[in-house]
Write an enzyme that holds these catalytic residues in place. Structure first.
Site, PDB file in Angstrom:
ATOM      1  N   ALA A  20       0.818  -1.229   0.000  1.00 52.54           N
ATOM      2  CA  ALA A  20       0.000   0.000   0.000  1.00 52.54           C
ATOM      3  C   ALA A  20       0.849   1.277   0.000  1.00 52.54           C
ATOM      4  O   ALA A  20       0.781   2.088  -0.919  1.00 52.54           O
ATOM      5  CB  ALA A  20      -0.948  -0.023   1.199  1.00 52.54           C
ATOM      6  N   CYS A  52      -6.314  -6.400   1.969  1.00 53.14           N
ATOM      7  CA  CYS A  52      -7.656  -6.271   2.532  1.00 53.14           C
ATOM      8  C   CYS A  52      -8.602  -7.343   1.980  1.00 53.14           C
ATOM      9  O   CYS A  52      -9.633  -7.647   2.585  1.00 53.14           O
ATOM     10  CB  CYS A  52      -8.217  -4.884   2.228  1.00 53.14           C
ATOM     11  SG  CYS A  52      -7.095  -3.564   2.723  1.00 53.14           S
ATOM     12  N   GLY A 123       5.597  -1.972   6.613  1.00 53.80           N
ATOM     13  CA  GLY A 123       4.369  -2.520   7.162  1.00 53.80           C
ATOM     14  C   GLY A 123       4.489  -2.948   8.612  1.00 53.80           C
ATOM     15  O   GLY A 123       5.351  -2.473   9.360  1.00 53.80           O
ATOM     16  N   ALA A 124       3.610  -3.845   9.008  1.00 56.30           N
ATOM     17  CA  ALA A 124       3.556  -4.324  10.385  1.00 56.30           C
ATOM     18  C   ALA A 124       3.361  -5.840  10.360  1.00 56.30           C
ATOM     19  O   ALA A 124       2.671  -6.364   9.490  1.00 56.30           O
ATOM     20  CB  ALA A 124       2.407  -3.652  11.126  1.00 56.30           C
ATOM     21  N   ARG A 143      -1.374 -12.341   6.549  1.00 56.62           N
ATOM     22  CA  ARG A 143      -0.772 -11.077   6.094  1.00 56.62           C
ATOM     23  C   ARG A 143      -0.515 -11.068   4.589  1.00 56.62           C
ATOM     24  O   ARG A 143      -0.608 -10.035   3.951  1.00 56.62           O
ATOM     25  CB  ARG A 143       0.537 -10.828   6.849  1.00 56.62           C
ATOM     26  CG  ARG A 143       1.156  -9.504   6.455  1.00 56.62           C
ATOM     27  CD  ARG A 143       2.460  -9.211   7.121  1.00 56.62           C
ATOM     28  NE  ARG A 143       2.937  -7.889   6.734  1.00 56.62           N
ATOM     29  CZ  ARG A 143       4.140  -7.441   6.987  1.00 56.62           C
ATOM     30  NH1 ARG A 143       5.002  -8.175   7.660  1.00 56.62           N
ATOM     31  NH2 ARG A 143       4.500  -6.240   6.592  1.00 56.62           N
ATOM     32  N   GLU A 190     -11.633 -13.470  22.647  1.00 55.27           N
ATOM     33  CA  GLU A 190     -11.267 -12.042  22.681  1.00 55.27           C
ATOM     34  C   GLU A 190     -11.036 -11.633  24.142  1.00 55.27           C
ATOM     35  O   GLU A 190     -11.893 -11.829  24.987  1.00 55.27           O
ATOM     36  CB  GLU A 190     -12.392 -11.216  22.053  1.00 55.27           C
ATOM     37  CG  GLU A 190     -12.342  -9.727  22.321  1.00 55.27           C
ATOM     38  CD  GLU A 190     -11.036  -9.047  21.898  1.00 55.27           C
ATOM     39  OE1 GLU A 190     -10.652  -9.187  20.729  1.00 55.27           O
ATOM     40  OE2 GLU A 190     -10.404  -8.392  22.759  1.00 55.27           O
ATOM     41  N   PRO A 301      18.186  12.392   7.932  1.00 55.42           N
ATOM     42  CA  PRO A 301      18.014  13.066   6.636  1.00 55.42           C
ATOM     43  C   PRO A 301      17.918  12.076   5.475  1.00 55.42           C
ATOM     44  O   PRO A 301      18.573  11.027   5.481  1.00 55.42           O
ATOM     45  CB  PRO A 301      19.290  13.913   6.506  1.00 55.42           C
ATOM     46  CG  PRO A 301      19.794  14.087   7.902  1.00 55.42           C
ATOM     47  CD  PRO A 301      19.373  12.868   8.669  1.00 55.42           C
ATOM     48  N   VAL A 306       6.493   5.532   5.852  1.00 56.16           N
ATOM     49  CA  VAL A 306       5.034   5.638   5.698  1.00 56.16           C
ATOM     50  C   VAL A 306       4.359   4.326   6.090  1.00 56.16           C
ATOM     51  O   VAL A 306       5.020   3.287   6.218  1.00 56.16           O
ATOM     52  CB  VAL A 306       4.649   5.963   4.224  1.00 56.16           C
ATOM     53  CG1 VAL A 306       5.288   7.251   3.752  1.00 56.16           C
ATOM     54  CG2 VAL A 306       5.041   4.823   3.273  1.00 56.16           C
ATOM     55  N   TYR A 452     -31.219  12.625  -1.322  1.00 59.46           N
ATOM     56  CA  TYR A 452     -32.392  11.913  -0.791  1.00 59.46           C
ATOM     57  C   TYR A 452     -33.345  11.469  -1.899  1.00 59.46           C
ATOM     58  O   TYR A 452     -33.692  12.237  -2.793  1.00 59.46           O
ATOM     59  CB  TYR A 452     -33.168  12.805   0.200  1.00 59.46           C
ATOM     60  CG  TYR A 452     -34.586  12.305   0.429  1.00 59.46           C
ATOM     61  CD1 TYR A 452     -34.791  11.055   1.016  1.00 59.46           C
ATOM     62  CD2 TYR A 452     -35.689  13.040   0.015  1.00 59.46           C
ATOM     63  CE1 TYR A 452     -36.080  10.565   1.184  1.00 59.46           C
ATOM     64  CE2 TYR A 452     -36.984  12.562   0.186  1.00 59.46           C
ATOM     65  CZ  TYR A 452     -37.169  11.314   0.769  1.00 59.46           C
ATOM     66  OH  TYR A 452     -38.428  10.811   0.927  1.00 59.46           O
TER      67      TYR A 452
HETATM   68  P1  FAD Z   1       2.189  -3.576   3.842  1.00 65.04           P
HETATM   69  O1  FAD Z   1       1.032  -3.446   2.951  1.00 65.04           O
HETATM   70  O2  FAD Z   1       2.173  -4.642   4.882  1.00 65.04           O
HETATM   71  O3  FAD Z   1       3.484  -3.765   2.937  1.00 65.04           O
HETATM   72  C1  FAD Z   1       4.743  -3.900   3.498  1.00 65.04           C
HETATM   73  C2  FAD Z   1       5.623  -4.692   2.544  1.00 65.04           C
HETATM   74  O4  FAD Z   1       6.971  -4.486   2.919  1.00 65.04           O
HETATM   75  C3  FAD Z   1       5.394  -6.206   2.625  1.00 65.04           C
HETATM   76  O5  FAD Z   1       5.096  -6.720   1.345  1.00 65.04           O
HETATM   77  C4  FAD Z   1       6.710  -6.758   3.143  1.00 65.04           C
HETATM   78  O6  FAD Z   1       7.047  -7.988   2.529  1.00 65.04           O
HETATM   79  C5  FAD Z   1       7.703  -5.688   2.726  1.00 65.04           C
HETATM   80  N1  FAD Z   1       8.885  -5.615   3.562  1.00 65.04           N
HETATM   81  C6  FAD Z   1       8.958  -5.479   4.906  1.00 65.04           C
HETATM   82  N2  FAD Z   1      10.230  -5.404   5.309  1.00 65.04           N
HETATM   83  C7  FAD Z   1      10.993  -5.513   4.203  1.00 65.04           C
HETATM   84  C8  FAD Z   1      12.401  -5.512   3.975  1.00 65.04           C
HETATM   85  N3  FAD Z   1      13.261  -5.377   4.974  1.00 65.04           N
HETATM   86  N4  FAD Z   1      12.834  -5.648   2.711  1.00 65.04           N
HETATM   87  C9  FAD Z   1      11.972  -5.764   1.673  1.00 65.04           C
HETATM   88  N5  FAD Z   1      10.629  -5.779   1.840  1.00 65.04           N
HETATM   89  C10 FAD Z   1      10.146  -5.646   3.080  1.00 65.04           C
HETATM   90  N6  FAD Z   1      -6.899  -1.825   5.899  1.00 65.04           N
HETATM   91  C11 FAD Z   1      -8.022  -1.142   5.577  1.00 65.04           C
HETATM   92  O7  FAD Z   1      -7.991   0.088   5.556  1.00 65.04           O
HETATM   93  N7  FAD Z   1      -9.190  -1.810   5.277  1.00 65.04           N
HETATM   94  C12 FAD Z   1      -9.271  -3.165   5.277  1.00 65.04           C
HETATM   95  O8  FAD Z   1     -10.323  -3.740   4.974  1.00 65.04           O
HETATM   96  C13 FAD Z   1      -8.102  -3.896   5.624  1.00 65.04           C
HETATM   97  N8  FAD Z   1      -8.142  -5.252   5.659  1.00 65.04           N
HETATM   98  C14 FAD Z   1      -6.988  -5.937   5.937  1.00 65.04           C
HETATM   99  C15 FAD Z   1      -7.029  -7.322   5.952  1.00 65.04           C
HETATM  100  C16 FAD Z   1      -5.883  -8.042   6.217  1.00 65.04           C
HETATM  101  C17 FAD Z   1      -5.934  -9.535   6.254  1.00 65.04           C
HETATM  102  C18 FAD Z   1      -4.652  -7.358   6.456  1.00 65.04           C
HETATM  103  C19 FAD Z   1      -3.391  -8.129   6.723  1.00 65.04           C
HETATM  104  C20 FAD Z   1      -4.613  -5.982   6.461  1.00 65.04           C
HETATM  105  C21 FAD Z   1      -5.772  -5.266   6.208  1.00 65.04           C
HETATM  106  N9  FAD Z   1      -5.778  -3.871   6.218  1.00 65.04           N
HETATM  107  C22 FAD Z   1      -6.919  -3.179   5.920  1.00 65.04           C
HETATM  108  C23 FAD Z   1      -4.561  -3.114   6.563  1.00 65.04           C
HETATM  109  C24 FAD Z   1      -3.831  -2.637   5.331  1.00 65.04           C
HETATM  110  O9  FAD Z   1      -3.643  -3.709   4.460  1.00 65.04           O
HETATM  111  C25 FAD Z   1      -2.488  -2.036   5.759  1.00 65.04           C
HETATM  112  O10 FAD Z   1      -2.753  -0.949   6.604  1.00 65.04           O
HETATM  113  C26 FAD Z   1      -1.655  -1.569   4.591  1.00 65.04           C
HETATM  114  O11 FAD Z   1      -1.400  -2.621   3.690  1.00 65.04           O
HETATM  115  C27 FAD Z   1      -0.327  -1.010   5.102  1.00 65.04           C
HETATM  116  O12 FAD Z   1       0.509  -0.710   4.038  1.00 65.04           O
HETATM  117  P2  FAD Z   1       2.087  -0.721   4.233  1.00 65.04           P
HETATM  118  O13 FAD Z   1       2.652  -0.329   2.924  1.00 65.04           O
HETATM  119  O14 FAD Z   1       2.449   0.058   5.430  1.00 65.04           O
HETATM  120  O15 FAD Z   1       2.471  -2.219   4.603  1.00 65.04           O
END
Ligand code: FAD
Length: 473
Positions: A20, A52, A123-124, A143, A190, A301, A306, A452
């Site tokens: 993303a 998602c 990401g996380a 994930r 939960e 710097p 993000v 509406y």
């Molecule tokens: P990510 O999309 O997680 O991408 C990070 C990428 O970085 C990964 O592909 C990873 O392999 C790569 N990476 C990490 N470290 C390294 C490294 N050292 N070297 C090379 N590559 C690396 N959000 C919504 O708003 N609505 C939803 O309905 C929703 N549903 C979701 C359902 C699921 C099952 C999941 C898992 C998430 C969902 N989310 C949803 C959350 C949303 O997908 C995330 O908030 C969003 O993808 C975050 O984007 P990002 O770029 O920060 O990280």
């Protein structure tokens, strides 16, 4: 190092993570700078995929895995002249000489790349608590696309009938719904006393009733103590099948319940991926995410960050939060790209606007809930509860929406809203979300001009004049 035709060096923008946040950064950077060399690294096999959609791929709503791929590396190359290197893990960033170290996961090659601008969007990672038995086969997180492939293969091989989902947040509930759709008997454990932590507990009640109506065994106020292989000898547990004692795993909870499961989904939250950032000397914030300013610049710097890995300011409470949502990740990617390319842009913070389907219900929220306001020390709060139909009552098929609105009585400013219902929920929360972003008050909602016709709403819409009209607290 590439050079353009005039012999000047092209700016090198390197991006870690291509989903993303990373993909948005790359595409926006290309639009703003036709000459830059842009390279995206991702350790996974895919970039720009729809995480998602993953729960719905497990549930066969999305049948073809290829539909989850929003853009392939080939498309990035052809359409944007962006190079994407998948299966390429960035193992280190060296701010002193502005390089990164990369490990090719397929060929084992290790190499170094120089950057002018480095954007981190790693990401996380799903949290895996160190509980006894956590590494047993059959316990999955969701994930990536390969995660869902493994889950689908496991479901098929084991002819799974019972699942235990740990965690009643958005992903947990989506997984519960999709596993139930496949015919599995589902239990949810939960720890909190209500599902969906962004909601105030009373708003979550209709969701809990709905889950029970759908046959989900909801275990609130309980958490997992251990996982064991084998069957549930004493016959307690999830559903009707529990007494048969055929589960591959047994989930034992702190309260002593033993829930048999052929499959366990861990959905107790995510933790920002910060190893690379910490190693490179970037500051983290109080919530453990990478600290960034309003331009998504980190403390070092020429490095931006993000997405799920960063922490940002909550627009209502002013408190730093880690908010793993796709919308903010995309917006932050665009802001970071603008800053990298010397264009104006400022991230306004997050307000937690989110929506989730739970079987036949839609749950949506924006702004702060009461717990968040309390934690932030905000006490000047009034609340409105409304239970209107999603459209006028005289038109057939009106379904109730339960709406809770929080506002500041001293000046009327809207602080947050939550809604649950079968129809028209997301639209109402989006209206209120936008009002919040524009600094709106309940009086503004009373004056809102919304569309509406009888089958769509009311001349006095729930998210407008109805909720903004005469108020109770
Ligand atoms: P990510 O999309 O997680 O991408 C990070 C990428 O970085 C990964 O592909 C990873 O392999 C790569 N990476 C990490 N470290 C390294 C490294 N050292 N070297 C090379 N590559 C690396 N959000 C919504 O708003 N609505 C939803 O309905 C929703 N549903 C979701 C359902 C699921 C099952 C999941 C898992 C998430 C969902 N989310 C949803 C959350 C949303 O997908 C995330 O908030 C969003 O993808 C975050 O984007 P990002 O770029 O920060 O990280």
């Amino acid at each position: 190092m590439l050079s353009d035709m005039k012999g000047t060096q092209r700016k090198r923008i390197l991006i870690v993570g291509g989903v993303a946040g990373g993909a948005s950064t790359a595409a926006r950077a290309r639009r703003l700078d036709e000459d830059a060399e842009i390279v995206v690294f991702d350790r996974g096999a895919h970039v720009s995929f729809a995480n998602c959609g993953l729960p719905y791929f497990v549930g066969d709503v999305i049948e073809d895995e290829r539909d989850l791929i929003v853009a392939t590396p080939e498309r990035f190359r052809r359409r944007f002249d962006i190079e994407v290197r998948t299966r390429s893990e960035v193992t280190r960033a060296n701010p002193e000489d502005k390089t990164i170290e990369v490990h090719g996961l397929d060929d084992g090659r290790r190499y170094t790349e120089r950057y002018d601008a480095l954007v981190l969007s790693p990401g996380a990672a799903p949290i895996r608590p160190p509980l006894p038995g956590i590494d047993l086969p059959g316990i999955f997180s969701v994930r990536t696309i390969p995660d869902t492939r493994r889950i689908k293969a496991w479901l098929a091989q084991r002819q799974a009938r019972r699942a235990v989902v740990i965690g009643g947040g958005f992903i947990g509930l989506e997984m519960a719904e999709n596993l139930a759709r496949l015919g599995l008997q589902v239990a949810i454990v939960e720890r909190a006393d209500a599902v969906l932590p962004p909601l105030d507990p009373e708003v979550a009640v209709p969701v809990q009733w709905h889950l029970a109506d759908k046959g989900v065994d909801l275990r609130l106020g309980d958490s997992v103590a251990r996982f064991d292989e084998g069957t549930d000898g004493d016959g307690q547990g999830a559903g009707q099948g529990a007494k048969e004692g055929t589960g591959a795993l047994v989930v034992t909870t702190v309260s002593g319940a033993r829930l048999p499961a052929d499959l366990v989904i861990l959905a107790i939250g995510v933790r920002p991926e910060t190893a690379l950032a910490v190693d490179a000397g970037l500051d983290l914030g109080p919530r453990g995410g990478i600290a960034v300013d309003e331009h998504m610049r980190t403390s070092v710097p020429d490095i931006w960050a993000v997405g799920d890995a960063v922490e940002v300011c909550h627009a209502i409470t002013g408190v730093e939060v880690v908010l793993p949502l796709a919308g903010p990740a995309n917006r932050q990617g665009r802001i970071a790209a603008a800053d990298v390319c010397g264009r104006p842009g400022r991230f306004r913070g997050v307000q937690g606007t989110a929506v989730c389907g739970v079987f036949d219900l839609t749950v949506a929220t924006t702004g702060a809930n009461e717990a968040g306001l309390r934690r932030a020390g905000v006490t000047d709060v009034a609340r409105v509860y409304l239970h209107p139909g999603h459209h006028v009552g005289y038109f057939p098929g009106a379904r109730p929406i339960h709406i809770k609105l929080l506002f500041r009585p001293s000046d009327g400013h809207i602080l947050g809203a939550q809604a649950v219902g079968e129809e028209g929920v997301a639209r109402r929360i989006d209206v209120i979300s936008m009002a919040i972003q524009m600094g709106g008050t309940v009086a503004d909602l009373a004056e809102a001009e919304l569309c509406y016709a009888p089958q769509f709403g009311a001349a006095k819409d729930p998210a407008g004049p109805q909720i903004g009209g005469p108020r109770r607290s």
